[in-house]
Design an enzyme around this catalytic site. Structure first.
Site, PDB file in Angstrom:
ATOM      1  N   ASP A  93       0.878  -1.172   0.000  1.00 41.49           N
ATOM      2  CA  ASP A  93       0.000   0.000   0.000  1.00 41.49           C
ATOM      3  C   ASP A  93       0.916   1.222   0.000  1.00 41.49           C
ATOM      4  O   ASP A  93       1.662   1.445   0.959  1.00 41.49           O
ATOM      5  CB  ASP A  93      -0.870  -0.047   1.266  1.00 41.49           C
ATOM      6  CG  ASP A  93      -1.722   1.189   1.471  1.00 41.49           C
ATOM      7  OD1 ASP A  93      -1.535   2.200   0.752  1.00 41.49           O
ATOM      8  OD2 ASP A  93      -2.569   1.159   2.376  1.00 41.49           O
ATOM      9  N   ILE A  94       0.898   2.001  -1.070  1.00 43.46           N
ATOM     10  CA  ILE A  94       1.807   3.139  -1.239  1.00 43.46           C
ATOM     11  C   ILE A  94       1.682   4.161  -0.104  1.00 43.46           C
ATOM     12  O   ILE A  94       2.641   4.851   0.215  1.00 43.46           O
ATOM     13  CB  ILE A  94       1.614   3.792  -2.630  1.00 43.46           C
ATOM     14  CG1 ILE A  94       2.834   4.634  -3.004  1.00 43.46           C
ATOM     15  CG2 ILE A  94       0.312   4.603  -2.686  1.00 43.46           C
ATOM     16  CD1 ILE A  94       2.871   5.041  -4.468  1.00 43.46           C
ATOM     17  N   ASP A 154      -5.811   7.523  -5.483  1.00 42.21           N
ATOM     18  CA  ASP A 154      -6.058   8.946  -5.250  1.00 42.21           C
ATOM     19  C   ASP A 154      -6.888   9.143  -3.979  1.00 42.21           C
ATOM     20  O   ASP A 154      -6.530   9.935  -3.100  1.00 42.21           O
ATOM     21  CB  ASP A 154      -6.765   9.542  -6.471  1.00 42.21           C
ATOM     22  CG  ASP A 154      -6.880  11.061  -6.438  1.00 42.21           C
ATOM     23  OD1 ASP A 154      -6.115  11.715  -5.714  1.00 42.21           O
ATOM     24  OD2 ASP A 154      -7.742  11.588  -7.163  1.00 42.21           O
ATOM     25  N   SER A 159      -3.041   4.945 -14.299  1.00 46.25           N
ATOM     26  CA  SER A 159      -4.050   4.819 -15.362  1.00 46.25           C
ATOM     27  C   SER A 159      -4.573   3.403 -15.592  1.00 46.25           C
ATOM     28  O   SER A 159      -5.356   3.185 -16.503  1.00 46.25           O
ATOM     29  CB  SER A 159      -3.556   5.394 -16.698  1.00 46.25           C
ATOM     30  OG  SER A 159      -3.648   6.798 -16.686  1.00 46.25           O
ATOM     31  N   THR A 160      -4.165   2.428 -14.786  1.00 43.00           N
ATOM     32  CA  THR A 160      -4.575   1.047 -15.062  1.00 43.00           C
ATOM     33  C   THR A 160      -5.846   0.628 -14.319  1.00 43.00           C
ATOM     34  O   THR A 160      -6.341  -0.468 -14.536  1.00 43.00           O
ATOM     35  CB  THR A 160      -3.452   0.050 -14.722  1.00 43.00           C
ATOM     36  OG1 THR A 160      -3.121   0.187 -13.335  1.00 43.00           O
ATOM     37  CG2 THR A 160      -2.233   0.306 -15.581  1.00 43.00           C
ATOM     38  N   GLY A 161      -6.367   1.482 -13.467  1.00 48.56           N
ATOM     39  CA  GLY A 161      -7.604   1.173 -12.752  1.00 48.56           C
ATOM     40  C   GLY A 161      -8.799   1.594 -13.586  1.00 48.56           C
ATOM     41  O   GLY A 161      -8.998   1.092 -14.703  1.00 48.56           O
ATOM     42  N   TYR A 169      -9.210   4.077 -15.358  1.00 53.77           N
ATOM     43  CA  TYR A 169      -8.851   4.681 -16.649  1.00 53.77           C
ATOM     44  C   TYR A 169      -8.549   3.624 -17.712  1.00 53.77           C
ATOM     45  O   TYR A 169      -8.331   3.931 -18.868  1.00 53.77           O
ATOM     46  CB  TYR A 169      -7.676   5.642 -16.489  1.00 53.77           C
ATOM     47  CG  TYR A 169      -8.022   6.944 -15.790  1.00 53.77           C
ATOM     48  CD1 TYR A 169      -9.295   7.200 -15.281  1.00 53.77           C
ATOM     49  CD2 TYR A 169      -7.067   7.936 -15.650  1.00 53.77           C
ATOM     50  CE1 TYR A 169      -9.594   8.396 -14.649  1.00 53.77           C
ATOM     51  CE2 TYR A 169      -7.356   9.141 -15.020  1.00 53.77           C
ATOM     52  CZ  TYR A 169      -8.621   9.362 -14.523  1.00 53.77           C
ATOM     53  OH  TYR A 169      -8.918  10.555 -13.903  1.00 53.77           O
TER      54      TYR A 169
END
Length: 172
Positions: A9-10, A33, A120-122, A124
């Site tokens: 988890d970032i 985000d 962008s891989t979620g 988006y």
């Protein structure tokens, strides 16, 4: 510069900067985000609102830097990835710009350790293999800079980790 790959988890990482896969409003959203805004507290939102008041929204491919608020990092670099739709070279260039502009901000701010999520891989819907290839190739272009010592690709899911691991190990 060392490149590292982890599944985590970032928002829990003790690094100089984490990158946020933001939306153009900079006001928080879903996925990474939303997690960054929730866990970082109101200081991140306030900093984003100040940026919006000065420059307006953040365009796709661009990046801005704020405090990390309550997160263990020092900074959050917010970058807006492209929505895939039908894709194409333009979308690939915009994603590449997310990594380039994030790295430039990191270098300007003397960041020694930076962590990137999958951008962008979620929702988006950027194809995961292609996004990982762009991310890794773009970051490798910075191997000769002298400020950043470590870049960490942080994959939240095992699937993402497996994709990055395969690409990293095929290129070495």
């Amino acid at each position: 510069m060392k490149i590292k790959l982890i599944q985590s988890d970032i928002t829990t990482l003790r690094v100089d900067a984490i990158v946020n896969a933001a939306n153009s409003s900079l006001l928080g959203g879903s996925g990474v985000d939303g997690a960054i805004h929730r866990k970082g507290g109101p200081a991140i939102l306030e900093a984003c609102q100040e940026i919006r008041a000065t420059q307006g929204k953040c365009n796709v491919g661009e990046a801005v830097i704020t405090t990390a608020g309550d997160l263990p990092a020092q900074y959050v670099i917010h970058t807006v990835g492209p929505v895939w739709n039908q894709g194409g070279k333009e979308k690939e260039e915009l994603l590449k710009n997310c990594y380039k502009n994030s790295m430039h901000l990191a270098i300007e701010n003397k960041v020694k350790t930076i962590a990137f999520p999958c951008i962008s891989t979620g929702i988006y819907k950027f194809p995961k293999e292609l996004a990982a290839t762009i991310a890794i190739e773009t970051i490798k272009n910075y191997k000769n800079q002298t400020i950043i010592e470590e870049v960490i690709f942080v994959c939240f899911t095992h699937e993402d980790y497996a994709i990055y691991d395969r690409i990293v190990n095929n290129e070495n």
